[in-house]
Design a protein around this motif. Structure first.
Motif, mmCIF file in Angstrom:
data_model
loop_
_atom_site.group_PDB
_atom_site.id
_atom_site.type_symbol
_atom_site.label_atom_id
_atom_site.label_comp_id
_atom_site.label_asym_id
_atom_site.label_seq_id
_atom_site.Cartn_x
_atom_site.Cartn_y
_atom_site.Cartn_z
ATOM 1 N N VAL A 287 10.256 28.000 99.305
ATOM 2 C CA VAL A 287 8.918 28.578 99.474
ATOM 3 C C VAL A 287 7.863 27.487 99.568
ATOM 4 O O VAL A 287 6.905 27.587 100.335
ATOM 5 C CB VAL A 287 8.615 29.548 98.312
ATOM 6 C CG1 VAL A 287 7.173 30.025 98.365
ATOM 7 C CG2 VAL A 287 9.562 30.747 98.368
ATOM 8 N N ARG A 288 8.047 26.405 98.783
ATOM 9 C CA ARG A 288 7.093 25.298 98.847
ATOM 10 C C ARG A 288 7.208 24.514 100.145
ATOM 11 O O ARG A 288 6.229 23.967 100.649
ATOM 12 C CB ARG A 288 7.298 24.365 97.649
ATOM 13 C CG ARG A 288 6.777 24.906 96.330
ATOM 14 C CD ARG A 288 6.731 23.814 95.277
ATOM 15 N NE ARG A 288 8.076 23.353 94.944
ATOM 16 C CZ ARG A 288 8.796 23.826 93.929
ATOM 17 N NH1 ARG A 288 8.301 24.776 93.158
ATOM 18 N NH2 ARG A 288 9.995 23.357 93.679
ATOM 19 N N THR A 289 8.409 24.442 100.701
ATOM 20 C CA THR A 289 8.643 23.628 101.888
ATOM 21 C C THR A 289 8.324 24.373 103.179
ATOM 22 O O THR A 289 7.746 23.806 104.111
ATOM 23 C CB THR A 289 10.102 23.146 101.928
ATOM 24 O OG1 THR A 289 10.394 22.440 100.718
ATOM 25 C CG2 THR A 289 10.336 22.222 103.114
ATOM 26 N N TYR A 290 8.680 25.662 103.238
ATOM 27 C CA TYR A 290 8.535 26.438 104.459
ATOM 28 C C TYR A 290 7.591 27.616 104.242
ATOM 29 O O TYR A 290 7.349 28.027 103.101
ATOM 30 C CB TYR A 290 9.899 26.972 104.926
ATOM 31 C CG TYR A 290 10.930 25.893 105.150
ATOM 32 C CD1 TYR A 290 10.917 25.124 106.303
ATOM 33 C CD2 TYR A 290 11.924 25.652 104.203
ATOM 34 C CE1 TYR A 290 11.869 24.132 106.513
ATOM 35 C CE2 TYR A 290 12.878 24.667 104.399
ATOM 36 C CZ TYR A 290 12.842 23.910 105.551
ATOM 37 O OH TYR A 290 13.777 22.937 105.750
ATOM 38 N N ARG A 291 7.110 28.135 105.347
ATOM 39 C CA ARG A 291 6.279 29.333 105.288
ATOM 40 C C ARG A 291 7.209 30.540 105.288
ATOM 41 O O ARG A 291 7.570 31.086 106.326
ATOM 42 C CB ARG A 291 5.329 29.389 106.483
ATOM 43 C CG ARG A 291 4.326 30.535 106.408
ATOM 44 C CD ARG A 291 3.357 30.483 107.566
ATOM 45 N NE ARG A 291 2.395 31.574 107.513
ATOM 46 C CZ ARG A 291 1.447 31.782 108.405
ATOM 47 N NH1 ARG A 291 1.318 30.945 109.426
ATOM 48 N NH2 ARG A 291 0.638 32.807 108.286
ATOM 49 N N ILE A 292 7.599 30.956 104.093
ATOM 50 C CA ILE A 292 8.624 31.973 103.936
ATOM 51 C C ILE A 292 8.278 32.869 102.753
ATOM 52 O O ILE A 292 7.573 32.448 101.827
ATOM 53 C CB ILE A 292 10.010 31.301 103.745
ATOM 54 C CG1 ILE A 292 11.144 32.293 103.909
ATOM 55 C CG2 ILE A 292 10.098 30.614 102.395
ATOM 56 C CD1 ILE A 292 12.505 31.630 103.933
ATOM 57 N N GLU A 293 8.768 34.082 102.807
ATOM 58 C CA GLU A 293 8.475 35.052 101.747
ATOM 59 C C GLU A 293 9.162 34.641 100.445
ATOM 60 O O GLU A 293 10.288 34.132 100.449
ATOM 61 C CB GLU A 293 8.980 36.432 102.173
ATOM 62 C CG GLU A 293 8.840 37.501 101.107
ATOM 63 C CD GLU A 293 9.534 38.796 101.498
ATOM 64 O OE1 GLU A 293 9.583 39.715 100.666
ATOM 65 O OE2 GLU A 293 10.036 38.878 102.634
ATOM 66 N N ASP A 294 8.478 34.883 99.333
ATOM 67 C CA ASP A 294 9.066 34.621 98.017
ATOM 68 C C ASP A 294 9.956 35.802 97.649
ATOM 69 O O ASP A 294 9.612 36.664 96.851
ATOM 70 C CB ASP A 294 7.971 34.413 96.971
ATOM 71 C CG ASP A 294 8.531 33.899 95.652
ATOM 72 O OD1 ASP A 294 9.743 33.586 95.606
ATOM 73 O OD2 ASP A 294 7.779 33.837 94.664
ATOM 74 N N ALA A 295 11.143 35.846 98.243
ATOM 75 C CA ALA A 295 12.042 36.991 98.094
ATOM 76 C C ALA A 295 12.742 36.952 96.735
ATOM 77 O O ALA A 295 12.903 35.899 96.116
ATOM 78 C CB ALA A 295 13.085 36.980 99.213
ATOM 79 N N SER A 296 13.167 38.118 96.294
ATOM 80 C CA SER A 296 13.889 38.235 95.030
ATOM 81 C C SER A 296 15.342 37.858 95.232
ATOM 82 O O SER A 296 15.981 38.241 96.223
ATOM 83 C CB SER A 296 13.797 39.666 94.497
ATOM 84 O OG SER A 296 14.621 39.822 93.345
#
Length: 310
Positions: free
Chosen positions: A219-228
């Protein structure tokens, strides 16, 4: 004899001899260093990297030896080399593309040795990356569960430019996987859900805890959802049964063994419910045709057709 002496007297002959001697020395030293690295370095990954460094160092030393000894004679070949360059480039375009792919692999983040990838339609673990080809220990095909099938495949490095590269393990060494469990209508839905949640937490909970830190890095590296990454149990109802889906994260090398553990524990738990929860299955029942009694006019005897069992 005089011809040989005259040939030896030429400076170019001395340069060729010096280049050959230098290449022999480089080859011997490279082999000795590689043998020493294999003998004294115990870690497999470090030993592999040391062998690669020594090999490339040997290639570089050989090029330096040839250029330094023959530098005075290369000027006359410049025009000929330039004229032949276009033809050579066309004939060896695949080789050139593979070398370019190796450079991209060396300085990019496509994959490293030890990663599980899908490249050129082949899925498996990368066991070597050469200048022209990547060597893969293949998984799958006639073997289920992403396990080795024994084939070693060499894929041209040029495929990194031609097709997508699927990496199973580089940044996030976990996969989302799921199993589907059919449950009969009339079963205790709440009890079934509780069983599946408890088994999923027991079998895959350690994977979820390890995956949380890795996913935060993603999540810190890419623009991605903080998925469970915690296990989840989902339910849909279809025409035949209640369909529970258990979704979870798992180490990319342990998909099959994890499914085995999940199903074993789920079946054991269902057996202990005394019929409150029952597995569903499709049942096909063949119905016989009814008995046909056909009566004809004129007093003829009736025609009776026996029932069909089709």
């Amino acid at each position: 004899m005089e011809t040989l002496l005259a040939l030896w007297a030429r400076p170019f002959t001395h340069q060729i001899a010096s280049a050959l001697v230098g290449l022999i020395v480089v080859a011997v030293v490279t082999r000795l260093v590689r043998s020493a690295a294999a003998r004294y370095i115990q870690d497999t990954d470090a030993r592999y990297r040391a062998r690669k460094v020594v090999a490339f160092g040997g290639y570089g030393a050989a090029v330096i030896v040839v250029l330094s000894t023959l530098s005075g004679q290369l000027g006359g070949f410049t025009v000929a080399i330039g004229a032949a360059g276009a033809g050579v480039a066309f004939a060896l375009q695949e080789v050139i593309a593979s070398v370019a792919g190796w450079l991209a692999l060396s300085f990019g983040s496509f994959y490293n040795v030890g990663d599980r990838v899908q490249l050129g339609g082949i899925m498996g673990d990368v066991i070597d990356v050469g200048v022209l080809r990547t060597t893969i220990m293949e998984c799958g095909d006639w073997v289920k569960g992403d396990q080795y099938n024994g084939r070693i495949v060499r894929v041209a490095n040029s495929f990194v430019f031609k097709e997508p590269v699927f990496n199973y393990s580089n940044d996030f060494p976990f996969l989302w996987d799921e199993i589907t469990v059919p449950v009969k209508y009339g079963s205790d839905r709440a009890l079934a859900r509780a069983i599946f949640e408890r088994v999923a937490a027991n079998v895959t909970g350690a994977f979820a805890e390890s995956a949380k830190g890795k996913w935060k890095d993603m999540v810190r590296t890419y623009r991605i959802e903080d998925a469970s990454v915690d296990p989840a149990v989902l339910l849909i109802a279809n025409d035949n049964w209640l369909e529970f889906t258990v979704r979870y994260v798992v180490d990319y090398k342990r998909r099959r063994s994890t499914k085995n553990d999940l199903f074993n524990q789920i079946l054991d738990e269902i057996d202990q419910t005394d019929g409150k929860v029952a597995m569903a299955s499709m049942t096909v029942q063949l119905v016989e045709w009814p008995r046909l009694d056909v009566r004809l006019q004129g007093g003829a005897s009736p025609v009776v057709l026996p029932p069909s069992k089709d």
